[in-house]
Design an enzyme around this catalytic site. Structure first.
Site, mmCIF file in Angstrom:
data_model
loop_
_atom_site.group_PDB
_atom_site.id
_atom_site.type_symbol
_atom_site.label_atom_id
_atom_site.label_comp_id
_atom_site.label_asym_id
_atom_site.label_seq_id
_atom_site.Cartn_x
_atom_site.Cartn_y
_atom_site.Cartn_z
ATOM 1 N N HIS A 1 0.872 -1.178 0.000
ATOM 2 C CA HIS A 1 0.000 0.000 0.000
ATOM 3 C C HIS A 1 0.913 1.233 0.000
ATOM 4 O O HIS A 1 2.016 1.188 0.557
ATOM 5 C CB HIS A 1 -0.823 -0.060 1.284
ATOM 6 N N ASP B 1 3.053 -4.772 8.027
ATOM 7 C CA ASP B 1 1.810 -4.031 7.837
ATOM 8 C C ASP B 1 0.671 -5.026 8.031
ATOM 9 O O ASP B 1 0.393 -5.860 7.158
ATOM 10 C CB ASP B 1 1.802 -3.426 6.421
ATOM 11 N N GLN C 1 -4.508 -5.571 6.829
ATOM 12 C CA GLN C 1 -5.487 -6.511 6.258
ATOM 13 C C GLN C 1 -5.384 -7.898 6.880
ATOM 14 O O GLN C 1 -6.097 -8.812 6.471
ATOM 15 C CB GLN C 1 -5.302 -6.617 4.726
ATOM 16 N N LYS D 1 -10.566 -1.115 10.344
ATOM 17 C CA LYS D 1 -10.669 -2.328 9.522
ATOM 18 C C LYS D 1 -10.996 -3.560 10.378
ATOM 19 O O LYS D 1 -11.284 -4.624 9.850
ATOM 20 C CB LYS D 1 -9.369 -2.552 8.755
ATOM 21 N N CYS E 1 -4.718 2.280 -3.755
ATOM 22 C CA CYS E 1 -3.479 2.815 -3.132
ATOM 23 C C CYS E 1 -2.296 1.884 -3.366
ATOM 24 O O CYS E 1 -1.427 1.741 -2.493
ATOM 25 C CB CYS E 1 -3.650 3.072 -1.640
HETATM 26 C C1 LIG Z 1 -2.495 -3.082 3.439
HETATM 27 C C2 LIG Z 1 -2.787 -1.712 3.949
HETATM 28 N N1 LIG Z 1 -1.829 -1.009 4.543
HETATM 29 C C3 LIG Z 1 -2.055 0.217 5.024
HETATM 30 C C4 LIG Z 1 -3.274 0.816 4.914
HETATM 31 C C5 LIG Z 1 -3.474 2.197 5.464
HETATM 32 O O1 LIG Z 1 -4.361 2.162 6.526
HETATM 33 P P1 LIG Z 1 -4.934 3.508 7.177
HETATM 34 O O2 LIG Z 1 -5.429 4.348 6.030
HETATM 35 O O3 LIG Z 1 -6.023 3.036 8.071
HETATM 36 O O4 LIG Z 1 -3.806 4.146 7.908
HETATM 37 C C6 LIG Z 1 -4.310 0.134 4.284
HETATM 38 C C7 LIG Z 1 -5.632 0.770 4.088
HETATM 39 O O5 LIG Z 1 -6.346 0.487 3.171
HETATM 40 C C8 LIG Z 1 -4.060 -1.164 3.801
HETATM 41 O O6 LIG Z 1 -5.023 -1.868 3.196
#
Ligand SMILES: Cc1ncc(COP(=O)(O)O)c(C=O)c1O
Length: 405
Positions: free
Chosen positions: A122, A199, A202, A225, A363
């Protein structure tokens, strides 16, 4: 215990509504998940009964709010198998990455050093590292993704070296659903003396994550999430690493003493929690974690795997439909394209049938570039989704393909 879908759905008021005259089919869970009544009620209870700033307050409301906030932290620590002081409340995964890049990263990454990410990250797990590399004259190395959406682990093993200072890897891909072998990646990274940020954005909604078993150095996830509120998330870090890191933001709460001749910083976890935090969301995140544990993470995973397989099978029957991301280990995400129809056009038509999916690059622009596409349609399932909803999705995609094809 297995999932009783009708009673589960009754916990989510938002799912009871119609959109464009059709029952809402919410398949955008990877972007944000819906909230159960216990979470909604906990927010109301906080503001109706004990809203107060936390820590240092001598009065009753401050004590209630502080206890609830700290109990939630302890609950999250147990959930991850971490120590309470290793749980830092942040705004979400994005802030967790930025915090580590700006503290551990700034301290340990120097000219000529390397940071490894993967092609399926992401943007929030790319850009902070790019910024750090630029500032320090370090190099960002990228592990490629194979055609089915799995990571090229052999390539990773070749990339890692004594120059690698940080490996930052997504546990579960938000756009492909691929579940990465993070335990193996962590082992290899540790052999060459690098730390690993996972990270978990998900992963946490779908599976049990045990930071001790993984042996990750840092892990971030987002409350919104995991059926909790927005504006809250968690950075887990190993205690000895957090203790040796400089603070991120300066301000109240993160200090022990302040004078114009110098300031001393607070103990963990407060050292990384400057200013008044998102108190209500911190408290309620614990409620969301309780909710998931009541349903049972194993039940959640089993139900979602059934939905994933059924959706993969049904959507694959549609002429011209191509699934992007077919790794053997996947979470409940189906990214797809139909012929050369623009994903957004499909999204708009599905909305007319009350179906919420996400379209675009999710993203993950470098990943889309790797597949030579601009974006996909993404249906992402939670345990409250049904087989019937998969059927409704399939019929609507068929219809959209006919109209737009
Ligand atoms: C794999 C992953 N990493 C990071 C993020 C970023 O999360 P946040 O926008 O809640 O900080 C997301 C959000 O869609 C994500 O799917």
């Amino acid at each position: 215990m297995s999932i009783h879908i009708a009673s589960i759905r009754s916990h989510f008021p938002i799912l009871q509504q119609s959109v464009n005259g059709k029952p809402l089919v919410y398949l955008d869970n990877a972007a944000t998940s819906q909230k159960p009544l216990s979470v909604i009620k906990a927010i109301e209870k906080y503001y109706s009964e004990y809203n107060s700033n936390i820590h240092r307050g001598a009065h009753r409301l401050a004590q209630l709010a502080t206890d609830a906030y700290e109990n939630s932290r302890a609950k999250i620590a147990r959930h991850l198998n971490a120590e309470t002081r290793e749980i830092n409340f942040v705004r979400g995964t994005t802030e967790a990455v930025n915090l580590v890049a700006n503290t551990y990263g700034r301290k340990h990454v120097n000219l000529g050093d390397e940071i490894i990410v993967t092609e399926m990250e992401h943007h929030s797990n790319i850009v902070p590292w790019q910024m750090l590399c630029e500032e320090k004259g370090a190099k960002l190395k990228v592990v490629p993704v194979l055609d089915d959406g799995t990571l090229d682990i052999e390539a990773f093993e070749k990339l890692i070296s004594e120059r690698t200072k940080i490996v930052s890897v997504v546990y579960v891909s938000n756009s492909l659903g691929t579940i990465n072998p993070v335990k193996h990646i962590i082992e290899k990274a540790h052999e060459s003396g690098s730390v690993v940020f996972v990270d978990g954005a998900q992963a946490l909604p779908h599976m049990r994550v045990n930071v001790r078993e993984l042996d990750c150095d840092f892990l971030g996830f987002s409350g919104h999430k995991v059926f909790g509120p927005t504006g809250i998330g968690v950075l887990f870090g190993k205690q000895h690493l957090l203790e040796a890191m400089p603070p991120y933001m300066g301000g109240g709460e993160m200090i022990k003493t302040v004078s114009f001749s110098g300031t001393t910083f607070n103990d963990l976890p407060y050292k990384f929690e400057a200013g008044t935090p998102n108190i209500e969301a911190g408290i309620v995140l614990g409620e969301a974690i309780d909710y998931m544990n009541e349903i049972g993470l194993e039940n959640i995973a089993a139900e979602e795997q059934k939905l994933l397989h059924y959706a993969t099978e049904k959507l694959s029957e549609i002429e011209g439909l191509r699934i992007v991301g077919t790794a053997p280990e996947k979470s409940s995400v189906v990214s797809f394209l139909v012929g050369d129809i623009h994903p957004f056009d499909i999204g708009v038509l599905l909305n007319e049938s009350g179906i919420a999916i996400r379209t675009g690059h999710h993203c993950c622009q470098p990943l889309m570039e790797r597949f030579g596409i601009e974006g996909t349609c993404r249906a992402s399932f939670a345990f409250y989704n049904t087989f019937e909803e998969v059927d409704i999705l399939t019929e609507a995609v068929k219809k959209a393909a006919k109209i737009l094809g």
